[in-house]
Design a protein around this motif. Structure first.
Motif, mmCIF file in Angstrom:
data_model
loop_
_atom_site.group_PDB
_atom_site.id
_atom_site.type_symbol
_atom_site.label_atom_id
_atom_site.label_comp_id
_atom_site.label_asym_id
_atom_site.label_seq_id
_atom_site.Cartn_x
_atom_site.Cartn_y
_atom_site.Cartn_z
ATOM 1 N N ALA A 121 3.112 5.147 8.437
ATOM 2 C CA ALA A 121 2.390 4.216 9.310
ATOM 3 C C ALA A 121 1.699 3.124 8.501
ATOM 4 O O ALA A 121 1.533 3.210 7.287
ATOM 5 C CB ALA A 121 1.378 4.976 10.150
ATOM 6 N N GLY A 122 1.267 2.086 9.214
ATOM 7 C CA GLY A 122 0.553 0.976 8.593
ATOM 8 C C GLY A 122 -0.887 1.327 8.260
ATOM 9 O O GLY A 122 -1.326 2.480 8.369
ATOM 10 N N PHE A 123 -1.642 0.295 7.885
ATOM 11 C CA PHE A 123 -3.004 0.524 7.376
ATOM 12 C C PHE A 123 -3.786 -0.774 7.503
ATOM 13 O O PHE A 123 -3.235 -1.869 7.371
ATOM 14 C CB PHE A 123 -2.919 0.949 5.911
ATOM 15 C CG PHE A 123 -4.239 1.243 5.246
ATOM 16 C CD1 PHE A 123 -5.043 2.285 5.676
ATOM 17 C CD2 PHE A 123 -4.678 0.486 4.168
ATOM 18 C CE1 PHE A 123 -6.242 2.569 5.054
ATOM 19 C CE2 PHE A 123 -5.873 0.762 3.529
ATOM 20 C CZ PHE A 123 -6.658 1.802 3.977
ATOM 21 N N VAL A 124 -5.104 -0.647 7.758
ATOM 22 C CA VAL A 124 -5.994 -1.805 7.811
ATOM 23 C C VAL A 124 -7.240 -1.502 6.988
ATOM 24 O O VAL A 124 -7.833 -0.426 7.114
ATOM 25 C CB VAL A 124 -6.421 -2.140 9.257
ATOM 26 C CG1 VAL A 124 -7.409 -3.314 9.268
ATOM 27 C CG2 VAL A 124 -5.210 -2.454 10.123
ATOM 28 N N ILE A 125 -7.638 -2.438 6.144
ATOM 29 C CA ILE A 125 -8.881 -2.313 5.395
ATOM 30 C C ILE A 125 -9.680 -3.587 5.596
ATOM 31 O O ILE A 125 -9.161 -4.697 5.430
ATOM 32 C CB ILE A 125 -8.622 -2.030 3.893
ATOM 33 C CG1 ILE A 125 -9.950 -1.929 3.128
ATOM 34 C CG2 ILE A 125 -7.715 -3.070 3.276
ATOM 35 C CD1 ILE A 125 -9.788 -1.402 1.721
ATOM 36 N N PHE A 128 0.803 -1.221 0.000
ATOM 37 C CA PHE A 128 0.000 0.000 0.000
ATOM 38 C C PHE A 128 0.839 1.276 0.000
ATOM 39 O O PHE A 128 0.295 2.367 0.207
ATOM 40 C CB PHE A 128 -0.926 0.029 1.219
ATOM 41 C CG PHE A 128 -1.994 -1.018 1.214
ATOM 42 C CD1 PHE A 128 -2.640 -1.371 0.051
ATOM 43 C CD2 PHE A 128 -2.362 -1.658 2.394
ATOM 44 C CE1 PHE A 128 -3.627 -2.344 0.051
ATOM 45 C CE2 PHE A 128 -3.350 -2.628 2.406
ATOM 46 C CZ PHE A 128 -3.990 -2.971 1.228
ATOM 47 N N GLY A 129 2.141 1.183 -0.194
ATOM 48 C CA GLY A 129 2.964 2.387 -0.128
ATOM 49 C C GLY A 129 4.267 2.228 -0.887
ATOM 50 O O GLY A 129 4.642 1.144 -1.332
ATOM 51 N N ALA A 130 4.974 3.356 -1.037
ATOM 52 C CA ALA A 130 6.253 3.386 -1.748
ATOM 53 C C ALA A 130 7.322 3.984 -0.852
ATOM 54 O O ALA A 130 7.058 4.866 -0.033
ATOM 55 C CB ALA A 130 6.122 4.210 -3.036
ATOM 56 N N GLY A 131 8.542 3.510 -1.034
ATOM 57 C CA GLY A 131 9.653 4.029 -0.259
ATOM 58 C C GLY A 131 10.124 5.374 -0.768
ATOM 59 O O GLY A 131 9.945 5.721 -1.949
ATOM 60 N N GLY A 132 10.717 6.165 0.125
ATOM 61 C CA GLY A 132 11.324 7.424 -0.277
ATOM 62 C C GLY A 132 12.512 7.173 -1.198
ATOM 63 O O GLY A 132 13.226 6.183 -1.061
ATOM 64 N N VAL A 133 12.708 8.074 -2.147
ATOM 65 C CA VAL A 133 13.774 7.903 -3.142
ATOM 66 C C VAL A 133 15.091 8.441 -2.589
ATOM 67 O O VAL A 133 15.159 9.569 -2.089
ATOM 68 C CB VAL A 133 13.414 8.631 -4.446
ATOM 69 C CG1 VAL A 133 14.563 8.541 -5.444
ATOM 70 C CG2 VAL A 133 12.142 8.043 -5.037
ATOM 71 N N GLY A 134 16.141 7.624 -2.683
ATOM 72 C CA GLY A 134 17.475 8.046 -2.271
ATOM 73 C C GLY A 134 18.256 8.569 -3.471
ATOM 74 O O GLY A 134 18.516 7.812 -4.408
ATOM 75 N N PRO A 135 18.626 9.838 -3.495
ATOM 76 C CA PRO A 135 19.301 10.392 -4.673
ATOM 77 C C PRO A 135 20.737 9.888 -4.823
ATOM 78 O O PRO A 135 21.396 9.545 -3.838
ATOM 79 C CB PRO A 135 19.277 11.896 -4.413
ATOM 80 C CG PRO A 135 19.232 12.014 -2.925
ATOM 81 C CD PRO A 135 18.405 10.854 -2.451
ATOM 82 N N ASN A 136 21.173 9.817 -6.055
ATOM 83 C CA ASN A 136 22.568 9.495 -6.374
ATOM 84 C C ASN A 136 23.278 10.800 -6.744
ATOM 85 O O ASN A 136 22.798 11.550 -7.598
ATOM 86 C CB ASN A 136 22.637 8.511 -7.538
ATOM 87 C CG ASN A 136 21.885 7.225 -7.245
ATOM 88 O OD1 ASN A 136 21.860 6.775 -6.114
ATOM 89 N ND2 ASN A 136 21.275 6.647 -8.267
ATOM 90 N N ILE A 137 24.401 11.078 -6.119
ATOM 91 C CA ILE A 137 25.025 12.393 -6.286
ATOM 92 C C ILE A 137 26.502 12.274 -6.639
ATOM 93 O O ILE A 137 27.165 11.304 -6.311
ATOM 94 C CB ILE A 137 24.866 13.244 -5.008
ATOM 95 C CG1 ILE A 137 25.573 12.561 -3.825
ATOM 96 C CG2 ILE A 137 23.405 13.501 -4.698
ATOM 97 C CD1 ILE A 137 25.662 13.429 -2.594
ATOM 98 N N ARG A 181 6.021 7.050 1.343
ATOM 99 C CA ARG A 181 4.724 7.529 0.843
ATOM 100 C C ARG A 181 3.674 6.446 0.997
ATOM 101 O O ARG A 181 3.983 5.261 1.058
ATOM 102 C CB ARG A 181 4.860 7.934 -0.632
ATOM 103 C CG ARG A 181 5.758 9.152 -0.857
ATOM 104 C CD ARG A 181 6.183 9.254 -2.314
ATOM 105 N NE ARG A 181 7.131 8.191 -2.658
ATOM 106 C CZ ARG A 181 7.509 7.921 -3.903
ATOM 107 N NH1 ARG A 181 7.007 8.605 -4.914
ATOM 108 N NH2 ARG A 181 8.392 6.949 -4.130
ATOM 109 N N GLY A 182 2.418 6.870 1.013
ATOM 110 C CA GLY A 182 1.327 5.915 1.176
ATOM 111 C C GLY A 182 1.348 5.304 2.565
ATOM 112 O O GLY A 182 1.571 5.980 3.561
ATOM 113 N N PHE A 183 1.115 4.004 2.638
ATOM 114 C CA PHE A 183 1.086 3.283 3.920
ATOM 115 C C PHE A 183 2.162 2.199 3.909
ATOM 116 O O PHE A 183 2.220 1.376 2.997
ATOM 117 C CB PHE A 183 -0.285 2.651 4.152
ATOM 118 C CG PHE A 183 -1.407 3.649 4.171
ATOM 119 C CD1 PHE A 183 -1.636 4.447 5.278
ATOM 120 C CD2 PHE A 183 -2.228 3.796 3.067
ATOM 121 C CE1 PHE A 183 -2.672 5.376 5.291
ATOM 122 C CE2 PHE A 183 -3.267 4.712 3.066
ATOM 123 C CZ PHE A 183 -3.488 5.512 4.184
ATOM 124 N N GLY A 184 3.023 2.212 4.927
ATOM 125 C CA GLY A 184 4.044 1.198 5.056
ATOM 126 C C GLY A 184 5.275 1.403 4.197
ATOM 127 O O GLY A 184 6.081 0.492 4.049
#
Length: 300
Positions: free
Chosen positions: A291-295, A246-255, A266-269
């Motif tokens: 945070a997590g999520f329940v449906i 239900f979610g996506a990880g934050g992007v780590g930039p390459n420099i 982003r999203g949940f989890g």
């Protein structure tokens, strides 16, 4: 017999036609002869028929099957309830209590654990870099329960977001576990990302995603990516936070130069990404997980 109003049907073999109530007994000459009746009220104690005969109560719409005997007893109501009439969805973004909607027959519970936080990095000089690991994504679980399994209500715990690793090589916090009904169904949160010191060559292994073993379907969270940086080569690879269902990880930039704080999930989890620094940079914090999520999908 009362209650028939001359609307009785009988069949012998393939023959089916209107008749009076008295004709039922006359036409049923053997135990193989059955009747189909349209009456008012229950046939129990009223209508005599052979086993396997059918009676329809035109007042309530109920059907009855003659199961035993040839007299006016031995009738049983035929269950007419089938399928579902509606679907209701309840969602939880914070801990609370799941109380089923009236008439719920079955429910499918889906949940995801919290995402881990990304690690923080260190201050660098002209001959060092620092690239921390992101947090892992929260695990996913799914299970279906009957109304009897749930009862009156069940506690819902939503896994907390993993905290961002502090600037100065702080480790990210792990995401919390999410559950419904305690051990009935649960999913773990993603692991926090390790912080990074200032090094000429910086390598930090990614963090594991959460998992579950309590659902009929279990999908582990995605691990964050590992990092690599070299002051001599003039680059540093950031670590992406892990994804969840239900979610996506934050992007780590390459420099090649400069530095960045970690990005939040982003999203949940979703896991937060790790902070990344090239040469001559001030220490930075990682990104927080989500945070997590329940449906809960109810079938009524």
């Amino acid at each position: 017999m009362s209650g028939f109003d001359n609307e009785v049907l009988y069949c012998i073999g393939e023959r089916l036609q209107p008749s009076t109530a008295q004709a039922i007994t006359i036409m049923q000459k053997t135990a193989d002869d059955v009747s189909v009746m349209n009456i008012s009220g229950s046939p129990e104690g009223v209508a005599s028929a052979n086993p396997s005969s059918i009676a329809h109560d035109r007042a309530s719409g109920s059907l009855y099957l003659k199961q035993t005997g040839t007299g006016n007893t031995g009738w049983s109501a035929i269950p007419t309830e089938s399928g579902f009439t509606s679907i209701v969805v309840q969602t939880f973004t914070a801990s609370g209590t799941y109380t089923p909607t009236a008439g719920m027959k079955y429910c499918t519970v889906e949940l995801v654990g919290g995402g881990g936080g990304g690690g923080g990095n260190a201050t660098t000089d002209a001959i060092t870099v620092s690239c921390a690991a992101g947090g892992g994504g929260g695990g996913y679980a799914r299970e279906t329960f009957s109304a009897a399994d749930i009862g009156v209500s069940k506690a819902v715990i939503v896994g907390v977001a993993g905290t961002a690793g502090a600037a100065g090589s702080g480790n990210g916090g792990g995401g919390g576990s999410t559950s419904l009904g305690g051990s009935m169904v649960s999913a773990q949160g993603g692991a926090g990302g390790n912080g990074a010191a200032a090094q000429a060559i910086c390598i930090v292994t990614g963090s594991l995603g959460g998992f579950s073993a309590t659902g009929t379907l279990n999908i582990p969270g995605i691990a964050s990516t590992s990092t690599f940086g070299s002051a001599a080569l003039g680059f540093a690879l950031g670590s992406d936070g892990g994804n969840s269902v239900f979610g996506a990880g934050g992007v780590g930039p390459n420099i090649a130069a400069g530095g960045f704080i970690g990005n939040n999930g982003r999203g949940f989890g979703g896991g937060g990404s790790g902070a990344v620094n090239g040469i001559n940079q001030t220490q930075r914090a990682g990104g927080a997980g989500t945070a997590g999520f329940v449906i809960v999908t109810e079938f009524i």
